[in-house]
Design a protein around this motif. Sequence first.
Motif, PDB file in Angstrom:
ATOM      1  N   LEU A 287       0.831  -1.217   0.000  1.00 59.43           N
ATOM      2  CA  LEU A 287       0.000   0.000   0.000  1.00 59.43           C
ATOM      3  C   LEU A 287       0.859   1.258   0.000  1.00 59.43           C
ATOM      4  O   LEU A 287       0.607   2.198  -0.760  1.00 59.43           O
ATOM      5  CB  LEU A 287      -0.937   0.002   1.213  1.00 59.43           C
ATOM      6  N   VAL A 291       0.702   3.999  -2.928  1.00 58.01           N
ATOM      7  CA  VAL A 291       0.180   5.346  -2.681  1.00 58.01           C
ATOM      8  C   VAL A 291       1.244   6.395  -3.004  1.00 58.01           C
ATOM      9  O   VAL A 291       0.971   7.394  -3.676  1.00 58.01           O
ATOM     10  CB  VAL A 291      -0.323   5.489  -1.230  1.00 58.01           C
ATOM     11  N   ALA A 322      -4.467   4.933   3.545  1.00 52.66           N
ATOM     12  CA  ALA A 322      -3.993   5.449   2.254  1.00 52.66           C
ATOM     13  C   ALA A 322      -4.071   6.969   2.215  1.00 52.66           C
ATOM     14  O   ALA A 322      -3.146   7.645   1.737  1.00 52.66           O
ATOM     15  CB  ALA A 322      -4.828   4.844   1.125  1.00 52.66           C
TER      16      ALA A 322
END
Length: 502
Positions: A287, A291, A322
């Motif tokens: 993640l 991101v 996020a």
Amino acid sequence: MELHARHRHAREPVTLMTATQAGVVALTIPQDAVFIGGQWEKVPGESIAVVNPANGAVMGRVPNADAATGARAMAAARTALDDWSARPPAERADFLDALADALEAHGEQLARLASSEIGMPLAESRAVQASLPAKVLRSTAEIARTFAFESRDASGSTITREAVGVVLGITPWNFPVHQIIAKLAPALAAGCTLVLKPAELTPLNAVFIARLCEEVSLPPGVVNLVTGTGAETGEALVRGGGYDLVSFTGSLKIGRHIGAVAGEQVVRATLELGGKSPAVVLDDADLEAAVRTTVKNCFTNAGQKCNAPTRLLVPEARRAEAVAIATEAANAYVLGDPLEDGTTMGPLASPVQRDKVLGFLEAARAEGATVNGGDLVDPNGLFVRPAIVTDVAEDATVVREEVFGPVLVVLGHSGEDDAVRLANDSEYGLSAEVWSGDEARAARLARRIKAGQVRVNGVRTPPLPISPFGGYKRSGLGREMGPFALEEFLEVKAILGDPVPS
Ligand code: NAI
Ligand code: MG
């Protein structure tokens, strides 16, 4: 390297000098003339001021050419066509290589000039306004040298591919040098001649490119440059006809209009329009990397990029996380003079662009969205801090329309199928990014996305820039870059019973 720009009076030529190890290289660009049939033709009367968006200073001027001037450029391109298209492809390729050499020799000047016109940080400008265009010229030259301009089909007919003819190229301001070369290189390689109408916001780099065409002794009329506004000069060129193909990059609104006018004339239009590109992050992806890379790709050139990944689609359970990562990354941007070291985001390109971006953010807030950042730094300036937008409905304006500014929307999805549904729920389809910890899963996902280019796990543009670029749906018609770009500029002929097969 140090650059000095001297331009005191409005219409004096601008001389740009770069001190390189090889000595001082100077190139003077005129401010009162268009380039037609190999000559700089003075255009009297009204001219357009070119403003540096970082400080409001007038950098120079260009003519606002009228319909008659545009028609002369079209005629010059027509006159040059027979000779240029009849030359061996390798000879045309040699000119593209020479232009690449010239562009590299003057690359620093061009990068600085373009940075000042657009507000793009210099490091980005060096990469996309100097280095990339030279690579596009060279790779296109190489493709032209080996391309099968003649072949035989299974029936014994000869198939020839010939230049479509005179090309009208209309380009925008956001990556101006790249966007010009992405049309010029394949058009010339195919044997076409070109009339170029660059964006009125950033025309000086186009004048510079025309000067380089002159420096490499490109035959007169192969490349012609006509500057002016879209509504006047551009409209007159498009309506005036005389071209066999119009290649446009810019807004959906104008692209649709140009495509309609071209359709009336039954000439081809290739259109590279906008996007609302998704970055799809699956539950097994890294993640943080996804991101951070999405933020970086979204905010290149202050988000004024047609293929910017502006919709970040993450598992709903991890949306808050996020948003926090994205906000931190956005807050780290250093806004300032694009020519200064350390600047990572410049101003927006124009007051119109600034107002458009702020309008989208205001509308998003009114619809209940959470907007982190997005402040106008100076009430009279064009610097807007990057914004992360979330808590927003799927059909909100900021989710559906191209903002063309530093605005990233974060949406939650409930799994792979829902992510694909959201990714494809757009009138655009220019590009996409997919992220998964499982390469095979990412590869399957890439095939489900309706977009002309899909990047897997943050892969960057390869050093050889030949992969096709262009849009599904309303992102456009046709492709740029590599062999697909060359084909756009070719007409196909079948010779049945050809006694002299190649
Ligand atoms: P635009 O589409 O108006 O301008 C692009 C080019 O078309 C410029 O050279 C302009 O002079 C010319 N043009 C404008 N009207 C014309 C006409 N009637 N006939 C012939 N040529 C014409 O784009 P603009 O106004 O600069 O930007 C507006 C929006 O378009 C941006 O906010 C962004 O959303 C989008 N855009 C998308 C780009 C992309 O790369 N796909 C590039 C630039 C803008
Ligand atoms: Mg399309």
